[in-house]
Design a protein around this motif. Structure first.
Motif, short mmCIF file in Angstrom:
data_model
loop_
_atom_site.label_atom_id
_atom_site.label_comp_id
_atom_site.label_asym_id
_atom_site.label_seq_id
_atom_site.Cartn_x
_atom_site.Cartn_y
_atom_site.Cartn_z
N SER A 147 102.10 27.26 41.43
CA SER A 147 101.19 27.93 40.51
C SER A 147 100.92 27.06 39.29
CB SER A 147 101.75 29.28 40.06
OG SER A 147 102.93 29.10 39.29
N VAL A 148 99.79 27.34 38.64
CA VAL A 148 99.41 26.68 37.39
C VAL A 148 98.78 27.74 36.50
CG1 VAL A 148 97.90 24.96 36.31
CG2 VAL A 148 98.98 24.45 38.51
N THR A 149 99.18 27.76 35.23
CA THR A 149 98.52 28.62 34.25
C THR A 149 98.13 27.75 33.07
OG1 THR A 149 100.55 29.21 33.09
CG2 THR A 149 99.86 30.65 34.90
N ALA A 150 97.03 28.10 32.43
CA ALA A 150 96.60 27.37 31.24
C ALA A 150 95.89 28.33 30.31
CB ALA A 150 95.69 26.21 31.61
N GLN A 197 94.42 30.92 35.81
CA GLN A 197 95.60 31.15 36.65
C GLN A 197 95.26 30.70 38.06
OE1 GLN A 197 98.74 32.63 35.89
NE2 GLN A 197 99.30 32.03 37.97
N VAL A 198 96.10 29.84 38.64
CA VAL A 198 95.93 29.38 40.02
C VAL A 198 97.25 29.59 40.74
CG1 VAL A 198 95.36 27.43 41.52
CG2 VAL A 198 94.29 27.60 39.25
N ASP A 199 97.19 30.27 41.89
CA ASP A 199 98.39 30.55 42.68
C ASP A 199 98.18 30.11 44.12
OD1 ASP A 199 100.09 32.05 40.77
OD2 ASP A 199 98.37 33.41 40.75
N ALA A 200 99.20 29.48 44.69
CA ALA A 200 99.19 29.12 46.11
C ALA A 200 99.32 30.40 46.92
CB ALA A 200 100.33 28.17 46.42
N LYS A 201 98.60 30.48 48.02
CA LYS A 201 98.66 31.68 48.86
C LYS A 201 99.70 31.58 49.97
CE LYS A 201 94.59 34.01 49.23
NZ LYS A 201 93.24 34.16 49.80
N GLN A 202 100.02 30.39 50.38
CA GLN A 202 100.97 30.21 51.49
C GLN A 202 102.15 29.36 51.04
OE1 GLN A 202 98.85 28.91 54.99
NE2 GLN A 202 97.20 30.36 54.62
N GLY A 203 102.75 29.73 49.95
CA GLY A 203 103.91 29.01 49.42
C GLY A 203 103.54 27.92 48.45
N VAL A 204 102.88 26.87 48.93
CA VAL A 204 102.48 25.76 48.07
C VAL A 204 101.11 25.23 48.50
CG1 VAL A 204 104.85 25.03 47.60
CG2 VAL A 204 103.59 23.97 49.48
N VAL A 205 100.47 24.56 47.57
CA VAL A 205 99.23 23.84 47.85
C VAL A 205 99.51 22.37 47.65
CG1 VAL A 205 96.86 23.43 47.09
CG2 VAL A 205 97.76 25.75 47.09
N PRO A 206 99.31 21.53 48.68
CA PRO A 206 99.53 20.09 48.49
C PRO A 206 98.37 19.47 47.72
CG PRO A 206 98.76 20.54 50.72
CD PRO A 206 98.94 21.87 50.04
N PHE A 207 98.71 18.58 46.81
CA PHE A 207 97.70 17.91 46.01
C PHE A 207 98.16 16.48 45.79
CE2 PHE A 207 95.77 16.78 41.88
CZ PHE A 207 94.44 16.99 42.20
N SER A 208 97.36 15.50 46.22
CA SER A 208 97.72 14.09 46.09
C SER A 208 96.69 13.37 45.24
CB SER A 208 97.79 13.42 47.47
OG SER A 208 98.83 13.97 48.22
#
Length: 181
Positions: free
Chosen positions: A131-134, A106-117
């Motif tokens: 967020s991402v769950t697997a 489980q991965v959750d952004a702490k400040q709304g969103v996490v940018p990833f490029s």
């Protein structure tokens, strides 16, 4: 550190140019099931990460990991936690190519969103991840896979979309060949 390898404890810090960049407390114990390892610490790892991962760990990252590397090659993760200014991630479960799997992330952004490029610098794809769950479970060679992602924005240069809920399911993903339904 102190103690024999079968029951070792240690504390360390890593410095660059006289400044401490990371600290760690760890243990290693040989058990009937394999090698039990714990590691807890924090640090500023962004300078060591690839450019695309730096926003995820910028400003310092705490980690707390406990698990066992089995004699049969299995990995049992009691807990794995990574916490940075940008995200909170947790994982637990087991991964065993010759047995059963039951692993969750489980991965959750702490400040709304996490940018990833990612992708080429001249035309990157940029995600704003909430967020991402697997979960990987079942047979070791071809486990089932369920994954979800909540994306605030997907920007592919030529166009973008917002409010994306992505879901992935496979009834038997082959880990060795990276293929499957």
């Amino acid at each position: 550190g102190s103690g024999p390898l079968a029951d070792w404890k240690g504390t360390g810090s890593f410095s660059i140019d006289g400044a401490v960049v990371a600290t760690i407390d760890g243990t290693h114990q040989q058990t009937d099931g394999g090698n039990r390892i714990t590691a807890r610490g924090n640090g500023d790892f962004s300078r060591f990460a690839p450019e695309m991962l730096r926003p995820l760990i910028a400003g310092g990252t705490d980690f707390d990991i406990a698990g066992t590397l089995g004699k049969d090659g299995a990995i049992a993760i009691d807990q794995a936690r990574v916490d940075s200014a940008a995200l909170a991630a947790q994982a637990s479960g087991s991964i065993n190519l010759s047995g059963a799997n039951d692993f969750s992330l489980q991965v959750d952004a702490k400040q709304g969103v996490v940018p990833f490029s990612f992708g080429p610098a001249e035309r990157p794809v940029t995600l704003a991840v909430r967020s991402v769950t697997a979960r990987v479970f079942g047979d070791g060679r071809q486990p089932m896979l369920d994954a979800t992602a909540s994306l605030a924005v997907v920007d592919a240069g030529e166009g973008s979309t917002s409010g994306v809920a992505a879901t992935l399911h496979s009834d038997g993903y082959d880990l060795q060949t990276r293929t499957g339904p």
